[in-house]
Design a protein around this motif. Structure first.
Motif, PDB file in Angstrom:
ATOM      1  N   THR A 185       0.868  -1.175   0.000  1.00  0.00           N
ATOM      2  CA  THR A 185       0.000   0.000   0.000  1.00  0.00           C
ATOM      3  C   THR A 185       0.907   1.227   0.000  1.00  0.00           C
ATOM      4  OG1 THR A 185      -0.124   0.251   2.411  1.00  0.00           O
ATOM      5  CG2 THR A 185      -1.679  -1.285   1.389  1.00  0.00           C
ATOM      6  N   ASP A 186       0.313   2.412   0.131  1.00  0.00           N
ATOM      7  CA  ASP A 186       1.110   3.636   0.142  1.00  0.00           C
ATOM      8  C   ASP A 186       2.113   3.671   1.281  1.00  0.00           C
ATOM      9  OD1 ASP A 186      -0.116   4.606  -2.095  1.00  0.00           O
ATOM     10  OD2 ASP A 186      -1.570   5.842  -1.012  1.00  0.00           O
ATOM     11  N   CYS A 187       1.820   2.993   2.378  1.00  0.00           N
ATOM     12  CA  CYS A 187       2.705   3.076   3.543  1.00  0.00           C
ATOM     13  C   CYS A 187       3.136   1.714   4.087  1.00  0.00           C
ATOM     14  CB  CYS A 187       2.043   3.889   4.652  1.00  0.00           C
ATOM     15  SG  CYS A 187       0.462   3.246   5.192  1.00  0.00           S
ATOM     16  N   LEU A 188       2.795   0.629   3.405  1.00  0.00           N
ATOM     17  CA  LEU A 188       3.135  -0.707   3.891  1.00  0.00           C
ATOM     18  C   LEU A 188       3.932  -1.463   2.830  1.00  0.00           C
ATOM     19  CD1 LEU A 188       2.841  -2.878   6.099  1.00  0.00           C
ATOM     20  CD2 LEU A 188       0.745  -3.613   4.948  1.00  0.00           C
ATOM     21  N   TYR A 189       5.063  -2.069   3.277  1.00  0.00           N
ATOM     22  CA  TYR A 189       5.941  -2.803   2.376  1.00  0.00           C
ATOM     23  C   TYR A 189       6.210  -4.195   2.923  1.00  0.00           C
ATOM     24  CZ  TYR A 189       6.911   1.911   0.696  1.00  0.00           C
ATOM     25  OH  TYR A 189       6.786   3.176   0.218  1.00  0.00           O
ATOM     26  N   TYR A 190       6.286  -5.155   2.019  1.00  0.00           N
ATOM     27  CA  TYR A 190       6.713  -6.511   2.363  1.00  0.00           C
ATOM     28  C   TYR A 190       8.210  -6.586   2.121  1.00  0.00           C
ATOM     29  CZ  TYR A 190       7.358 -11.568   1.872  1.00  0.00           C
ATOM     30  OH  TYR A 190       7.813 -12.848   1.985  1.00  0.00           O
ATOM     31  N   SER A 199       9.961   5.130   9.976  1.00  0.00           N
ATOM     32  CA  SER A 199       9.226   3.906   9.665  1.00  0.00           C
ATOM     33  C   SER A 199       9.411   2.892  10.785  1.00  0.00           C
ATOM     34  CB  SER A 199       9.677   3.306   8.332  1.00  0.00           C
ATOM     35  OG  SER A 199      10.988   2.797   8.435  1.00  0.00           O
ATOM     36  N   LEU A 200       8.540   1.899  10.768  1.00  0.00           N
ATOM     37  CA  LEU A 200       8.556   0.839  11.766  1.00  0.00           C
ATOM     38  C   LEU A 200       8.668  -0.500  11.044  1.00  0.00           C
ATOM     39  CD1 LEU A 200       8.139   0.072  14.798  1.00  0.00           C
ATOM     40  CD2 LEU A 200       5.701  -0.129  14.259  1.00  0.00           C
ATOM     41  N   GLY A 201       9.699  -1.278  11.383  1.00  0.00           N
ATOM     42  CA  GLY A 201       9.889  -2.592  10.781  1.00  0.00           C
ATOM     43  C   GLY A 201       9.501  -3.692  11.752  1.00  0.00           C
ATOM     44  N   VAL A 202       8.870  -4.756  11.222  1.00  0.00           N
ATOM     45  CA  VAL A 202       8.428  -5.873  12.050  1.00  0.00           C
ATOM     46  C   VAL A 202       8.833  -7.179  11.372  1.00  0.00           C
ATOM     47  CG1 VAL A 202       6.461  -7.075  13.061  1.00  0.00           C
ATOM     48  CG2 VAL A 202       6.475  -4.587  12.973  1.00  0.00           C
ATOM     49  N   GLY A 203       9.417  -8.098  12.137  1.00  0.00           N
ATOM     50  CA  GLY A 203       9.760  -9.422  11.637  1.00  0.00           C
ATOM     51  C   GLY A 203       9.180 -10.484  12.549  1.00  0.00           C
TER      52      GLY A 203
END
Length: 217
Positions: free
Chosen positions: A117-122, A170-174
């Protein structure tokens, strides 16, 4: 119908290929944690006995510098301080004994960005790590010995995402990873040393990490 399908395909391709631009740089602070308990249920002569025990606890704080070598392709180098506590059994007083690891870590990685999306990346990621430090083993509650160790690891994280909070934040999540870990430890025996080496393939479903990233644009 064909025109609508073509528009859909073009839109899908643009979403999956647009992400970050070549030359982008960010620094981040990452926290990694693996916590929990081990639960067992044993049945003997129709009687069910349930028990629980502390699971392996892994914590780490890591700083990272990342650079986009091409559009959507990121390489990074992290420096971390890991800590691991592993349950090994109970002593004669029914208290749990633990092996603990404290060290320093250098960890390079590479990631591919896909815009959802505009603000979400895989952002699936693969990487490695070299680590060294001290390993402590409890023999009885409060007593034990410490030895040096070195090790390296290879890992892949397929459930990784980045959420844009603003233009530079930004915020990264794993969530979870697959890793191969090799360790080398030394034991002092008399006037000599005994070297022990180990290797282990791990599927870590209870590992999670959160990263706070600041971009320089």
């Amino acid at each position: 119908m064909k025109k609508s399908l073509l528009i859909f395909v073009i839109s899908l391709v643009s979403i999956l290929t647009w992400g970050q631009s070549k030359g982008d740089i960010y620094v981040s602070l990452t926290g990694v944690a693996s916590l929990g308990k081990d639960y067992t249920a044993t049945t003997l002569n129709g009687v069910v006995t349930k028990d629980s025990a502390p699971g392996t606890t892994s914590l780490a704080i890591q700083g990272e510098v990342a650079y986009f070598v091409a559009d959507n392709w990121r390489v990074s180098l992290g420096f971390g301080v890991p800590y691991t506590s592993t349950r090994k059994g109970k002593d004669s007083h029914d208290k749990w004994l633990y092996d603990t690891v404290k060290g320093l870590q250098v960890a390079p990685s590479i990631s591919r960005y896909f815009r959802l999306t505009d603000c979400l990346y895989y952002t699936p990621e693969i990487g490695g790590a070299y680590e060294f430090g001290k390993m402590s083993e409890e023999v009885t509650s409060g007593t034990g010995y410490t030895r040096d160790y070195t090790g390296w690891a290879l890992y892949a994280c397929f459930l990784a995402f980045e959420f844009k909070v603003g233009n530079k934040i930004s915020l990264g999540v794993g969530l979870g990873d697959v890793s191969y870990v090799s360790a080398r430890t030394s034991y002092a025996i008399g006037t000599g040393d005994l070297i022990a080496e180990s290797g282990e393939l791990k599927f870590n479903f209870n590992v999670s990490q959160i990263a706070f990233r600041y971009y320089f644009r």
